[in-house]
Design a protein around this motif. Structure first.
Motif, mmCIF file in Angstrom:
data_model
loop_
_atom_site.group_PDB
_atom_site.id
_atom_site.type_symbol
_atom_site.label_atom_id
_atom_site.label_comp_id
_atom_site.label_asym_id
_atom_site.label_seq_id
_atom_site.Cartn_x
_atom_site.Cartn_y
_atom_site.Cartn_z
ATOM 1 N N GLY A 47 0.807 -1.225 0.000
ATOM 2 C CA GLY A 47 0.000 0.000 0.000
ATOM 3 C C GLY A 47 0.837 1.271 0.000
ATOM 4 O O GLY A 47 0.318 2.359 -0.228
ATOM 5 N N ASP A 48 2.144 1.153 0.275
ATOM 6 C CA ASP A 48 3.032 2.315 0.267
ATOM 7 C C ASP A 48 3.400 2.757 -1.150
ATOM 8 O O ASP A 48 3.942 3.831 -1.344
ATOM 9 C CB ASP A 48 4.323 2.018 1.035
ATOM 10 N N VAL A 49 3.117 1.908 -2.140
ATOM 11 C CA VAL A 49 3.457 2.208 -3.533
ATOM 12 C C VAL A 49 2.262 2.907 -4.185
ATOM 13 O O VAL A 49 1.135 2.418 -4.133
ATOM 14 C CB VAL A 49 3.802 0.913 -4.299
ATOM 15 N N LEU A 50 2.521 4.061 -4.802
ATOM 16 C CA LEU A 50 1.453 4.798 -5.459
ATOM 17 C C LEU A 50 1.010 4.089 -6.725
ATOM 18 O O LEU A 50 1.815 3.484 -7.433
ATOM 19 C CB LEU A 50 1.912 6.213 -5.811
ATOM 20 N N GLN A 51 -0.264 4.175 -7.009
ATOM 21 C CA GLN A 51 -0.827 3.599 -8.220
ATOM 22 C C GLN A 51 -0.634 4.575 -9.386
ATOM 23 O O GLN A 51 -0.387 5.760 -9.184
ATOM 24 C CB GLN A 51 -2.314 3.288 -8.018
ATOM 25 N N THR A 83 5.377 18.248 0.304
ATOM 26 C CA THR A 83 4.926 16.875 0.563
ATOM 27 C C THR A 83 3.425 16.829 0.856
ATOM 28 O O THR A 83 2.745 15.883 0.459
ATOM 29 C CB THR A 83 5.709 16.214 1.719
ATOM 30 N N GLU A 84 2.905 17.866 1.516
ATOM 31 C CA GLU A 84 1.466 17.919 1.777
ATOM 32 C C GLU A 84 0.682 18.024 0.469
ATOM 33 O O GLU A 84 -0.368 17.403 0.304
ATOM 34 C CB GLU A 84 1.137 19.096 2.696
ATOM 35 N N LYS A 85 1.203 18.796 -0.485
ATOM 36 C CA LYS A 85 0.545 18.923 -1.792
ATOM 37 C C LYS A 85 0.558 17.587 -2.528
ATOM 38 O O LYS A 85 -0.429 17.217 -3.165
ATOM 39 C CB LYS A 85 1.244 19.996 -2.632
ATOM 40 N N ILE A 86 1.660 16.877 -2.443
ATOM 41 C CA ILE A 86 1.749 15.568 -3.098
ATOM 42 C C ILE A 86 0.763 14.598 -2.483
ATOM 43 O O ILE A 86 0.029 13.887 -3.177
ATOM 44 C CB ILE A 86 3.191 15.007 -3.031
ATOM 45 N N LEU A 87 0.746 14.544 -1.147
ATOM 46 C CA LEU A 87 -0.188 13.633 -0.467
ATOM 47 C C LEU A 87 -1.629 13.976 -0.781
ATOM 48 O O LEU A 87 -2.460 13.082 -0.981
ATOM 49 C CB LEU A 87 0.054 13.668 1.045
ATOM 50 N N SER A 88 -1.941 15.260 -0.853
ATOM 51 C CA SER A 88 -3.300 15.691 -1.167
ATOM 52 C C SER A 88 -3.695 15.260 -2.580
ATOM 53 O O SER A 88 -4.779 14.720 -2.791
ATOM 54 C CB SER A 88 -3.389 17.219 -1.032
ATOM 55 N N ALA A 89 -2.806 15.462 -3.551
ATOM 56 C CA ALA A 89 -3.105 15.066 -4.935
ATOM 57 C C ALA A 89 -3.271 13.557 -5.046
ATOM 58 O O ALA A 89 -4.171 13.068 -5.723
ATOM 59 C CB ALA A 89 -1.990 15.554 -5.868
ATOM 60 N N ALA A 90 -2.421 12.796 -4.367
ATOM 61 C CA ALA A 90 -2.501 11.334 -4.406
ATOM 62 C C ALA A 90 -3.780 10.847 -3.753
ATOM 63 O O ALA A 90 -4.430 9.923 -4.249
ATOM 64 C CB ALA A 90 -1.271 10.724 -3.734
ATOM 65 N N THR A 91 -4.150 11.456 -2.633
ATOM 66 C CA THR A 91 -5.357 11.058 -1.913
ATOM 67 C C THR A 91 -6.596 11.370 -2.728
ATOM 68 O O THR A 91 -7.501 10.549 -2.832
ATOM 69 C CB THR A 91 -5.434 11.764 -0.549
ATOM 70 N N GLU A 92 -6.644 12.573 -3.315
ATOM 71 C CA GLU A 92 -7.801 12.965 -4.117
ATOM 72 C C GLU A 92 -7.993 12.032 -5.306
ATOM 73 O O GLU A 92 -9.110 11.645 -5.624
ATOM 74 C CB GLU A 92 -7.654 14.404 -4.616
ATOM 75 N N SER A 93 -6.904 11.646 -5.960
ATOM 76 C CA SER A 93 -7.018 10.790 -7.145
ATOM 77 C C SER A 93 -7.444 9.372 -6.764
ATOM 78 O O SER A 93 -8.096 8.698 -7.546
ATOM 79 C CB SER A 93 -5.701 10.746 -7.922
ATOM 80 N N SER A 94 -7.087 8.911 -5.570
ATOM 81 C CA SER A 94 -7.477 7.556 -5.173
ATOM 82 C C SER A 94 -8.952 7.487 -4.755
ATOM 83 O O SER A 94 -9.531 6.420 -4.688
ATOM 84 C CB SER A 94 -6.586 7.049 -4.034
ATOM 85 N N GLN A 95 -9.552 8.655 -4.516
ATOM 86 C CA GLN A 95 -10.962 8.694 -4.122
ATOM 87 C C GLN A 95 -11.884 8.837 -5.319
ATOM 88 O O GLN A 95 -13.089 8.810 -5.175
ATOM 89 C CB GLN A 95 -11.198 9.852 -3.152
ATOM 90 N N LEU A 96 -11.307 8.989 -6.509
ATOM 91 C CA LEU A 96 -12.147 9.146 -7.727
ATOM 92 C C LEU A 96 -12.729 7.838 -8.171
ATOM 93 O O LEU A 96 -12.268 6.800 -8.019
ATOM 94 C CB LEU A 96 -11.312 9.762 -8.863
#
Length: 136
Positions: free
Chosen positions: A67-71, A123-136
């Protein structure tokens, strides 16, 4: 220099550039289509004559948890984020990232970088973008 036309669809004005080869594109759809064919960053004449330090040679990456690896979708969202791309224009942030990437003890360099506000914000911007895309 004004906006350029998307080099993928050749219809809309480009808002983004491929982080690898700098080809202008207009949307995530065009970015995905562009990435179907491998591309690489253009090499400037200065880079051609500069040897790559041994510490910057690609090294294997490991993750403790799958789960630590980004999709792929998360990586694409990060790469196409104008907010992240703008943040990367900061010279101090570039230096911190370069130090992490070129260090034999990258984890220690990462810990040091987290002490800088510009890196924490990035890093907060990266985490936010990654989180938002995984919720789509």
């Amino acid at each position: 220099m004004g906006p350029r036309k998307c080099e993928v669809c050749n219809e809309a004005l480009s808002k983004y550039k491929c982080p690898s080869c700098l080809v202008p594109y207009c949307s995530l759809v065009c970015f995905k289509k562009h990435k179907e064919i491998p591309c690489a960053k253009p090499v400037s004449s200065e880079e051609k004559s500069t040897p790559v330090p041994e510490s910057l040679v690609e090294r294997p990456l490991t993750a403790e948890q799958p789960g630590d690896v980004l999709q792929k979708l998360q990586l694409e969202a990060i790469a196409s984020s104008s907010e992240i791309r703008d943040a990367l224009k900061d010279g101090n942030l570039q230096k911190l990232i370069y130090n992490i990437d070129g260090s034999p003890d990258a984890e220690n360099e990462l810990d040091k970088a987290m002490g800088a506000e510009v890196f924490r914000t990035f890093t907060e911007k990266i985490l936010s973008a990654a989180t938002e895309s995984s919720q789509l």
